[in-house]
Design a protein around this motif. Structure first.
Motif, PDB file in Angstrom:
ATOM      1  N   UNK A  23      -1.595   2.726 -35.655  1.00 61.16           N
ATOM      2  CA  UNK A  23      -1.651   1.673 -34.614  1.00 61.16           C
ATOM      3  C   UNK A  23      -0.818   0.524 -35.322  1.00 61.16           C
ATOM      4  N   UNK A  24      -0.819   0.153 -36.525  1.00 63.48           N
ATOM      5  CA  UNK A  24      -0.074  -0.889 -37.021  1.00 63.48           C
ATOM      6  C   UNK A  24       1.355  -0.671 -37.109  1.00 63.48           C
ATOM      7  N   UNK A  25       1.689   0.345 -37.756  1.00 62.76           N
ATOM      8  CA  UNK A  25       3.170   0.738 -37.622  1.00 62.76           C
ATOM      9  C   UNK A  25       3.645   0.711 -35.926  1.00 62.76           C
ATOM     10  N   UNK A  26       3.060   1.032 -35.306  1.00 62.65           N
ATOM     11  CA  UNK A  26       3.324   1.182 -33.886  1.00 62.65           C
ATOM     12  C   UNK A  26       3.385  -0.217 -33.183  1.00 62.65           C
ATOM     13  N   UNK A  27       2.537  -1.123 -33.545  1.00 65.09           N
ATOM     14  CA  UNK A  27       2.476  -2.400 -33.136  1.00 65.09           C
ATOM     15  C   UNK A  27       3.865  -3.094 -33.818  1.00 65.09           C
ATOM     16  N   UNK A  28       4.178  -2.906 -34.879  1.00 60.52           N
ATOM     17  CA  UNK A  28       5.488  -3.482 -35.645  1.00 60.52           C
ATOM     18  C   UNK A  28       6.721  -3.130 -34.759  1.00 60.52           C
ATOM     19  N   UNK A  29       6.708  -1.699 -34.577  1.00 60.05           N
ATOM     20  CA  UNK A  29       8.005  -1.228 -34.030  1.00 60.05           C
ATOM     21  C   UNK A  29       8.163  -1.729 -32.714  1.00 60.05           C
ATOM     22  N   UNK A  30       7.157  -1.832 -32.092  1.00 64.65           N
ATOM     23  CA  UNK A  30       7.129  -2.583 -30.536  1.00 64.65           C
ATOM     24  C   UNK A  30       7.739  -4.044 -30.770  1.00 64.65           C
ATOM     25  N   UNK A  31       7.118  -4.819 -31.713  1.00 68.95           N
ATOM     26  CA  UNK A  31       7.539  -6.077 -32.041  1.00 68.95           C
ATOM     27  C   UNK A  31       8.901  -6.377 -32.462  1.00 68.95           C
ATOM     28  N   UNK A  32       9.286  -5.328 -33.403  1.00 69.68           N
ATOM     29  CA  UNK A  32      11.061  -5.205 -33.572  1.00 69.68           C
ATOM     30  C   UNK A  32      11.809  -5.072 -32.551  1.00 69.68           C
ATOM     31  N   UNK A  33      11.530  -4.006 -31.618  1.00 73.18           N
ATOM     32  CA  UNK A  33      12.149  -3.694 -30.420  1.00 73.18           C
ATOM     33  C   UNK A  33      12.241  -5.118 -29.480  1.00 73.18           C
ATOM     34  N   UNK A  34      11.230  -5.571 -29.383  1.00 73.46           N
ATOM     35  CA  UNK A  34      11.224  -6.852 -28.417  1.00 73.46           C
ATOM     36  C   UNK A  34      11.777  -8.012 -28.954  1.00 73.46           C
ATOM     37  N   UNK A  35      11.400  -8.347 -30.280  1.00 74.08           N
ATOM     38  CA  UNK A  35      11.818  -9.561 -30.701  1.00 74.08           C
ATOM     39  C   UNK A  35      13.216  -9.554 -31.330  1.00 74.08           C
ATOM     40  N   UNK A  36      13.846  -8.436 -31.828  1.00 70.05           N
ATOM     41  CA  UNK A  36      15.000  -8.520 -32.409  1.00 70.05           C
ATOM     42  C   UNK A  36      16.131  -7.815 -31.501  1.00 70.05           C
ATOM     43  N   UNK A  37      15.682  -7.130 -30.148  1.00 70.88           N
ATOM     44  CA  UNK A  37      16.581  -6.755 -29.140  1.00 70.88           C
ATOM     45  C   UNK A  37      16.376  -7.324 -27.963  1.00 70.88           C
ATOM     46  N   UNK A  38      15.266  -7.196 -27.256  1.00 71.63           N
ATOM     47  CA  UNK A  38      15.090  -7.356 -25.913  1.00 71.63           C
ATOM     48  C   UNK A  38      15.198  -9.275 -25.647  1.00 71.63           C
ATOM     49  N   UNK A  39      14.474  -9.792 -26.714  1.00 74.86           N
ATOM     50  CA  UNK A  39      14.402 -11.413 -26.645  1.00 74.86           C
ATOM     51  C   UNK A  39      15.741 -11.957 -26.720  1.00 74.86           C
ATOM     52  N   UNK A  40      16.676 -11.657 -27.759  1.00 77.26           N
ATOM     53  CA  UNK A  40      18.018 -11.896 -27.759  1.00 77.26           C
ATOM     54  C   UNK A  40      18.813 -11.768 -26.626  1.00 77.26           C
ATOM     55  N   UNK A  41      18.523 -10.723 -25.907  1.00 78.27           N
ATOM     56  CA  UNK A  41      19.121 -10.560 -24.757  1.00 78.27           C
ATOM     57  C   UNK A  41      18.927 -11.578 -23.508  1.00 78.27           C
ATOM     58  N   UNK A  42      17.611 -11.507 -23.590  1.00 79.83           N
ATOM     59  CA  UNK A  42      16.985 -12.371 -22.731  1.00 79.83           C
ATOM     60  C   UNK A  42      17.372 -13.938 -22.816  1.00 79.83           C
ATOM     61  N   UNK A  43      17.426 -14.289 -24.093  1.00 76.58           N
ATOM     62  CA  UNK A  43      17.738 -15.459 -24.310  1.00 76.58           C
ATOM     63  C   UNK A  43      19.413 -15.941 -23.766  1.00 76.58           C
ATOM     64  N   UNK A  44      20.215 -14.725 -23.921  1.00 81.33           N
ATOM     65  CA  UNK A  44      21.508 -15.097 -23.290  1.00 81.33           C
ATOM     66  C   UNK A  44      21.286 -15.010 -21.946  1.00 81.33           C
ATOM     67  N   UNK A  45      20.751 -14.383 -21.168  1.00 83.69           N
ATOM     68  CA  UNK A  45      20.606 -14.541 -19.826  1.00 83.69           C
ATOM     69  C   UNK A  45      19.971 -15.747 -19.435  1.00 83.69           C
ATOM     70  N   UNK A  46      19.175 -16.356 -20.186  1.00 81.46           N
ATOM     71  CA  UNK A  46      18.651 -17.534 -19.986  1.00 81.46           C
ATOM     72  C   UNK A  46      19.683 -18.800 -20.137  1.00 81.46           C
ATOM     73  N   UNK A  47      20.670 -18.399 -20.783  1.00 85.90           N
ATOM     74  CA  UNK A  47      21.620 -19.674 -20.857  1.00 85.90           C
ATOM     75  C   UNK A  47      22.228 -20.058 -19.100  1.00 85.90           C
ATOM     76  N   UNK A  48      22.076 -19.262 -18.492  1.00 80.34           N
ATOM     77  CA  UNK A  48      22.352 -19.435 -17.039  1.00 80.34           C
ATOM     78  C   UNK A  48      21.165 -20.165 -16.579  1.00 80.34           C
ATOM     79  N   UNK A  49      21.448 -21.570 -16.565  1.00 76.90           N
ATOM     80  CA  UNK A  49      20.191 -22.324 -16.355  1.00 76.90           C
ATOM     81  C   UNK A  49      20.433 -23.538 -15.710  1.00 76.90           C
ATOM     82  N   UNK A  50      21.189 -23.655 -14.549  1.00 77.06           N
ATOM     83  CA  UNK A  50      21.480 -24.962 -13.878  1.00 77.06           C
ATOM     84  C   UNK A  50      20.862 -25.996 -13.732  1.00 77.06           C
TER      85      UNK A  50
END
Length: 271
Positions: A163-190
């Protein structure tokens, strides 16, 4: 509707509400000493505006700060030295998967139906610390959707070494890959909107800086706490007609702790 039946003096819920009030005062001092802006939010702000204290059936406290400020103090909160309290987050407990932190009592365990609580290091009563950041609806919706569909499945895994290694893997995938991409998308914020931070939830709620700053004060259980500058606009964004009381059925569903529900409603069945 008889509101007094939910938290009469001496009830378990009322005793815990008063303890949460004390915790809020302690945590507020910690945040003030760290030099960051924070304010009452969500159900706690609603309670302050509508009831001058806790919503009678509310069993937690919600506060908010800007995401950039949280990043400055995160390490200090995680290293908090206290015999009584702990800052419960991903850094202090590998089984904690919420993207927001919780200021908890070390002792005690609240009774909830979530299997996840069985794994937590601490499960005492506490208050939630959320963050908001300048971004758009698409970015936070994408982040929430990805995380929401990955992390809940880990609660079904009983073996720690899986469980714990899987939790950490999911966190890394999201916080180190998905979220930076989402924050770039979020720059479009008129509209220069602020939303609850990535993967937190409530992605449809949008605030403006003018609703929040400069911070004011609001009375909560006889104590003054920081509040958004425009409380009405803030709550309207989050709840619509916030002055209207919900139905009893909605109230039942909103109470997290099993012990509180049993105390209020007895053996009455609810979904």
């Amino acid at each position: 509707m008889d509101l007094k039946k939910y938290n009469p003096e001496g009830s378990l819920l009322r005793r815990d509400q008063l303890e949460l009030l004390r915790m809020l005062q302690c945590f507020g001092k910690i945040l003030d000493d760290l030099g960051v802006q924070w304010w009452l939010a969500s159900g706690t702000l609603l309670g302050a505006a509508r009831h001058q204290g806790f919503i009678p059936w509310d069993d937690d406290i919600d506060i908010v700060m800007f995401h950039k400020d949280y990043k400055k103090i995160e390490k200090a909160l995680c290293n908090l030295e206290s015999d009584e309290f702990v800052f419960h987050c991903m850094r202090t407990d590998p089984d904690y998967v919420n993207s927001f932190g919780k200021f908890r009592k070390k002792e005690g365990r609240i009774s909830v139906s979530s299997r996840r609580y069985d794994y937590y290091k601490w499960a005492g009563i506490g208050l939630d610390l959320f963050t908001i950041e300048k971004t758009n609806y698409l970015s936070v919706s994408l982040a929430r959707t990805v995380y929401k569909h990955m992390q809940p499945h880990t609660a079904k895994i009983r073996k720690n070494w899986i469980r714990i290694p899987l939790i950490r893997t999911i966190e890394l995938f999201n916080f180190c890959l998905i979220h930076p991409i989402c924050r770039l998308i979020g720059l479009i914020n008129p509209k220069k909107e602020y939303h609850y931070s990535m993967a937190t939830g409530w992605n449809k709620v949008a605030f403006t800086k003018e609703m929040i700053l400069p911070l004011g004060k609001i009375d909560f259980e006889g104590v003054q706490f920081p509040a958004p500058s425009d409380v009405d606009a803030y709550l309207t964004r989050e709840y619509g007609d916030w002055r209207k009381l919900p139905s009893e059925e909605s109230i039942k569903k909103s109470i997290h702790c099993i012990d509180y529900r049993q105390e209020i409603f007895g053996n009455e069945q609810y979904s």
